[in-house]
Design a protein around this motif. Structure first.
Motif, PDB file in Angstrom:
ATOM      1  N   PHE A 183       0.832  -1.214   0.000  1.00 20.56           N
ATOM      2  CA  PHE A 183       0.000   0.000   0.000  1.00 20.56           C
ATOM      3  C   PHE A 183       0.860   1.256   0.000  1.00 20.56           C
ATOM      4  N   ARG A 184       0.462   2.225  -0.808  1.00 16.49           N
ATOM      5  CA  ARG A 184       1.029   3.559  -0.752  1.00 16.49           C
ATOM      6  C   ARG A 184      -0.076   4.542  -0.360  1.00 16.49           C
ATOM      7  N   ALA A 185       0.318   5.630   0.236  1.00 19.30           N
ATOM      8  CA  ALA A 185      -0.672   6.617   0.671  1.00 19.30           C
ATOM      9  C   ALA A 185      -0.096   8.015   0.552  1.00 19.30           C
ATOM     10  N   ALA A 186      -0.982   9.005   0.695  1.00 17.33           N
ATOM     11  CA  ALA A 186      -0.568  10.405   0.714  1.00 17.33           C
ATOM     12  C   ALA A 186      -1.675  11.234   1.337  1.00 17.33           C
ATOM     13  N   GLY A 187      -1.300  12.391   1.877  1.00 18.34           N
ATOM     14  CA  GLY A 187      -2.270  13.359   2.370  1.00 18.34           C
ATOM     15  C   GLY A 187      -1.776  14.742   2.008  1.00 18.34           C
ATOM     16  N   VAL A 188      -2.635  15.536   1.352  1.00 22.70           N
ATOM     17  CA  VAL A 188      -2.183  16.836   0.862  1.00 22.70           C
ATOM     18  C   VAL A 188      -3.190  17.929   1.201  1.00 22.70           C
ATOM     19  N   GLU A 189      -2.719  19.160   1.113  1.00 25.57           N
ATOM     20  CA  GLU A 189      -3.592  20.314   1.301  1.00 25.57           C
ATOM     21  C   GLU A 189      -4.090  20.767  -0.065  1.00 25.57           C
ATOM     22  N   ALA A 190      -5.409  20.795  -0.223  1.00 24.73           N
ATOM     23  CA  ALA A 190      -5.965  21.104  -1.545  1.00 24.73           C
ATOM     24  C   ALA A 190      -7.006  22.204  -1.500  1.00 24.73           C
ATOM     25  N   GLY A 191      -7.174  22.854  -0.351  1.00 18.67           N
ATOM     26  CA  GLY A 191      -8.139  23.954  -0.282  1.00 18.67           C
ATOM     27  C   GLY A 191      -9.589  23.501  -0.261  1.00 18.67           C
ATOM     28  N   VAL A 192      -9.827  22.249   0.109  1.00 18.41           N
ATOM     29  CA  VAL A 192     -11.220  21.788   0.234  1.00 18.41           C
ATOM     30  C   VAL A 192     -11.781  22.241   1.580  1.00 18.41           C
ATOM     31  N   VAL A 243     -10.283  25.443   6.691  1.00 19.11           N
ATOM     32  CA  VAL A 243      -9.201  25.696   7.643  1.00 19.11           C
ATOM     33  C   VAL A 243      -7.888  25.840   6.879  1.00 19.11           C
ATOM     34  N   ALA A 244      -7.314  27.032   6.924  1.00 18.71           N
ATOM     35  CA  ALA A 244      -6.091  27.308   6.173  1.00 18.71           C
ATOM     36  C   ALA A 244      -4.956  26.408   6.645  1.00 18.71           C
ATOM     37  N   GLY A 245      -4.219  25.844   5.704  1.00 18.46           N
ATOM     38  CA  GLY A 245      -3.060  25.041   6.050  1.00 18.46           C
ATOM     39  C   GLY A 245      -3.380  23.601   6.407  1.00 18.46           C
ATOM     40  N   LYS A 246      -4.664  23.226   6.404  1.00 16.80           N
ATOM     41  CA  LYS A 246      -5.017  21.864   6.793  1.00 16.80           C
ATOM     42  C   LYS A 246      -4.965  20.916   5.594  1.00 16.80           C
ATOM     43  N   LYS A 247      -4.290  19.769   5.777  1.00 13.13           N
ATOM     44  CA  LYS A 247      -4.371  18.722   4.755  1.00 13.13           C
ATOM     45  C   LYS A 247      -5.823  18.254   4.672  1.00 13.13           C
ATOM     46  N   ASP A 248      -6.329  18.047   3.454  1.00 15.95           N
ATOM     47  CA  ASP A 248      -7.751  17.733   3.335  1.00 15.95           C
ATOM     48  C   ASP A 248      -8.087  16.700   2.260  1.00 15.95           C
ATOM     49  N   VAL A 249      -7.086  16.218   1.557  1.00 21.07           N
ATOM     50  CA  VAL A 249      -7.332  15.136   0.608  1.00 21.07           C
ATOM     51  C   VAL A 249      -6.326  14.016   0.868  1.00 21.07           C
ATOM     52  N   ALA A 250      -6.839  12.789   1.021  1.00 18.60           N
ATOM     53  CA  ALA A 250      -5.981  11.617   1.231  1.00 18.60           C
ATOM     54  C   ALA A 250      -6.223  10.611   0.117  1.00 18.60           C
ATOM     55  N   LEU A 251      -5.160   9.893  -0.209  1.00 20.11           N
ATOM     56  CA  LEU A 251      -5.276   8.848  -1.228  1.00 20.11           C
ATOM     57  C   LEU A 251      -4.593   7.590  -0.705  1.00 20.11           C
ATOM     58  N   VAL A 252      -5.241   6.456  -0.879  1.00 25.17           N
ATOM     59  CA  VAL A 252      -4.656   5.165  -0.514  1.00 25.17           C
ATOM     60  C   VAL A 252      -4.724   4.280  -1.760  1.00 25.17           C
ATOM     61  N   VAL A 253      -3.587   3.712  -2.154  1.00 23.28           N
ATOM     62  CA  VAL A 253      -3.552   2.870  -3.350  1.00 23.28           C
ATOM     63  C   VAL A 253      -3.040   1.484  -2.996  1.00 23.28           C
ATOM     64  N   ASN A 254      -3.764   0.500  -3.477  1.00 18.64           N
ATOM     65  CA  ASN A 254      -3.390  -0.896  -3.268  1.00 18.64           C
ATOM     66  C   ASN A 254      -2.599  -1.379  -4.486  1.00 18.64           C
ATOM     67  N   ASP A 255      -1.285  -1.672  -4.310  1.00 18.06           N
ATOM     68  CA  ASP A 255      -0.436  -2.099  -5.420  1.00 18.06           C
ATOM     69  C   ASP A 255      -0.444  -3.604  -5.632  1.00 18.06           C
ATOM     70  N   LEU A 261     -15.123  21.145  -6.499  1.00 21.16           N
ATOM     71  CA  LEU A 261     -14.645  19.969  -7.227  1.00 21.16           C
ATOM     72  C   LEU A 261     -13.255  20.170  -7.814  1.00 21.16           C
ATOM     73  N   ASP A 262     -12.999  21.354  -8.331  1.00 21.94           N
ATOM     74  CA  ASP A 262     -11.671  21.596  -8.925  1.00 21.94           C
ATOM     75  C   ASP A 262     -10.575  21.368  -7.890  1.00 21.94           C
ATOM     76  N   ASN A 263     -10.823  21.822  -6.679  1.00 17.67           N
ATOM     77  CA  ASN A 263      -9.835  21.624  -5.619  1.00 17.67           C
ATOM     78  C   ASN A 263      -9.666  20.139  -5.298  1.00 17.67           C
ATOM     79  N   VAL A 264     -10.783  19.403  -5.272  1.00 14.30           N
ATOM     80  CA  VAL A 264     -10.699  17.972  -4.967  1.00 14.30           C
ATOM     81  C   VAL A 264      -9.892  17.253  -6.058  1.00 14.30           C
ATOM     82  N   LEU A 265     -10.165  17.594  -7.318  1.00 16.11           N
ATOM     83  CA  LEU A 265      -9.470  16.929  -8.428  1.00 16.11           C
ATOM     84  C   LEU A 265      -7.979  17.289  -8.432  1.00 16.11           C
ATOM     85  N   ALA A 266      -7.692  18.566  -8.176  1.00 18.65           N
ATOM     86  CA  ALA A 266      -6.282  18.970  -8.082  1.00 18.65           C
ATOM     87  C   ALA A 266      -5.621  18.260  -6.907  1.00 18.65           C
TER      88      ALA A 266
END
Lengths: 389, 389
Positions: B9-18, B21-33, B119-124
């Protein structure tokens, strides 16, 4: 006026040292001078019902009650046989004073659960109250003061029928939820009615009033609603009118409880329409009234409709069939959820009035129901983190 | 470590403006390899379930999930077809990045109900998260941070099996009640297991963990628990051990949710023993966990057993047969209610520890159950009177 509004009733409220609050009246007495002594009662369905409830249920069973003794300052609940003996001893004291059988005396208590009463104080209070009995407005008011606990004001009702009267008093502010509440209620009438007719009127009235309010989702061990008839007016009322007026008295008192809900800053009316059955509407209304999240939002003047629809979303489809995509929600007249989606902007809702109206249309049928609740405030937590008596 | 503790498994968490709260990470991705992509899921039973729940339920149905995209900052609930289209577009974006079918991507959202996502923020955010994917401890930690809302800390679990691993993350702090909660949970394993086995393990584990906690009695529209298997360890686990470890992972994460319940100052374990059936014990435990009055009392360090017994007194006898005069209640080891009456003095109870243990013995049978709740504090009301995002 309270319970003395109806002819044939005397009342009193005295300070007897039962409550820990210095100077507070804490023992009330209501005596029915007849000629009738017809009575009906509705009691808590809590399985840990208090000693006075167990006693009064027996006392009312034969349809005759001459007197009701009530105390604040202690619930006498979860106190075993010793607690039951206290209720019986209190009834015997009142019976000796009034000149009736102990089983013609109803006993009501409210306050902290799990402690015996200071019996000597209660008995002395009964004697003092008997000495103070009067049919006056003041005497009725004193009785309504003596039954208060966290209530901030007395709650009474007076209704004029066609040649007869109905009066009543209630206490209740917290631990308020269907079925019934931490509430003691005595309603009196001078109409000429049988115990059976009283019970039918009271059962229907309680179901549509006290059983449709919810301050905090908590059911009490001590809830008691009594309806007493003296027949002193000599008037046999029209049955339908009488039922309507008893229902109005209960609805009025229930509304006063919500208006004085512990710590509350908003009274919230939740009306569910478009339901397949009244039970379905009621189940949805009760689910909304039980939502802590919604109640917090309302205390912050936030018309958070997401917390409304997520609450009705917990009602099983077998109980309340509806299509989530058809549901609309109006708050104070603004349709902020339409067809399960955002409607008008929530900023259009004026949340400043004390009364908040939530109207939910399920678009599934013709039935409806209304329940009332309070918001959940910092003061509610304050009051109930510290409540000891 | 979180979800990256299990191999594959790989993962990530990023700040995308969703999130607002300024500066808060708000999008996570988990990928099963892989090599496997077996998956199971449990979702909210709320009838107003959110768009991502409706999408993910379909995605998981065939037992295959390659990736999970999660956002805080918006629940995408009660947003109609437009909301569903957002979830689908998000899955399609992830599918294009990862190289799989859109129906092999699960989508999870949490935040305010009733508003579409930016949505644009989520996709980015999805693209940025894909670029940041890693199998590292840091990457797993970032993902667990990105799903937080009112949580004050990330919640993760790592369990070592016989040659395989289980890792997981959860978010949840308020709107927490059976069934499930406002919680998003992703658990990963590198064991070689089928989707059917995963579903069986997860269903039982959720029932005994997330379904036995209650912060505020409110059920969410967005609850999602996913269990993904990569098979990267090459080890086929003993079935019973695997089920036990999945259950332990869920119990650990559920306990962390209670430990971080909104505004809470006490974690409250309620264990009901001596019941005729586990369902009876559970019904009594849930009734106690739902009592606002008790939860306020606990916030005030008051072991108010009257509010405990009056709560179990609301459970119908048909559900939980017991004799109120036989019931005992211990709080933090002190039997303050014995045989339905006062036992040892409540002043003997030390209420200063964060954990409060309530042990109720119904003396009616051999079955038992445990539920967890939090106390109800001023901070809970503060948080939920003001919650907007």
């Amino acid at each position: 006026m309270s319970v003395t509004f109806a002819k044939g009733f005397r009342a009193a409220g005295v300070e007897a040292g039962v409550s820990a609050v210095a100077g507070k009246k804490d023992v009330a007495l209501v005596v029915n001078d007849g000629p009738l002594d017809a009575a009906a009662g509705v009691f808590t369905s809590n399985r840990f019902c208090a000693a006075p409830v167990r006693y009064s249920r027996k006392a009312v069973a034969d349809g005759h009650v001459k007197a009701v003794i009530l105390n604040s300052g202690g619930a006498n609940a979860c106190t075993g046989q010793a607690g039951y003996d206290q209720s019986a001893a209190t009834a015997e004291q009142v019976a000796a004073l009034v000149g009736c059988a102990a089983m013609d005396v109803a006993v009501c208590s409210t306050g902290l659960i799990g402690e015996l009463l200071p019996l000597d104080n209660v008995l002395a209070g009964a004697r003092a109250a008997h000495g103070a009995l009067a049919a006056t407005e003041r005497a009725g008011a004193d009785a309504s003061l003596a039954i208060m606990t966290t209530d901030t004001r007395p709650k009474t009702v007076e209704i004029e029928g066609a040649g007869y009267r109905i009066g009543g008093m209630v206490k209740g502010s917290g631990m308020i939820a269907p079925q019934l509440a931490t509430m003691l209620c005595v309603i009196t009438t001078d109409a000429v009615v049988s115990a059976g007719q009283l019970q039918a009127a009271l059962g229907a009235a309680v179901d549509a009033s006290f059983n449709r309010i919810d301050v905090d989702g908590c059911m009490s061990t001590n809830d008691t609603v009594l309806l007493l008839a003296s027949g002193a007016s000599g008037v046999e009322p029209d049955k339908d009118e009488f039922n309507r007026l008893v229902a109005r008295a209960c609805a009025d008192l229930a509304r006063q409880i919500i208006g004085d809900g512990e710590g509350s800053s908003h009274d919230v009316r939740i009306t569910v329409t478009g339901a397949t059955t009244e039970d379905a509407a009621l189940a949805c209304g009760r689910a909304v009234a039980a939502s802590n999240l919604l109640k917090c939002a309302i205390s912050g003047n936030d018309p958070n409709w997401g917390r409304i629809v997520s609450s009705i979303g917990t009602v099983p489809e077998s109980v309340a069939p509806y299509d989530p995509d058809q549901v609309s929600v109006d708050v104070n007249g603004v349709r902020i959820c339409d067809g399960g989606k955002p409607g008008r902007d929530r900023s259009e809702v004026d949340m400043t009035p004390r009364e908040v109206h939530i109207d939910i249309d399920l678009h599934a049928g013709e039935a409806q129901a209304t329940v009332w609740t309070d918001d959940l405030t910092l003061d509610y937590v304050h009051i109930n983190a510290d409540y000891e008596s």
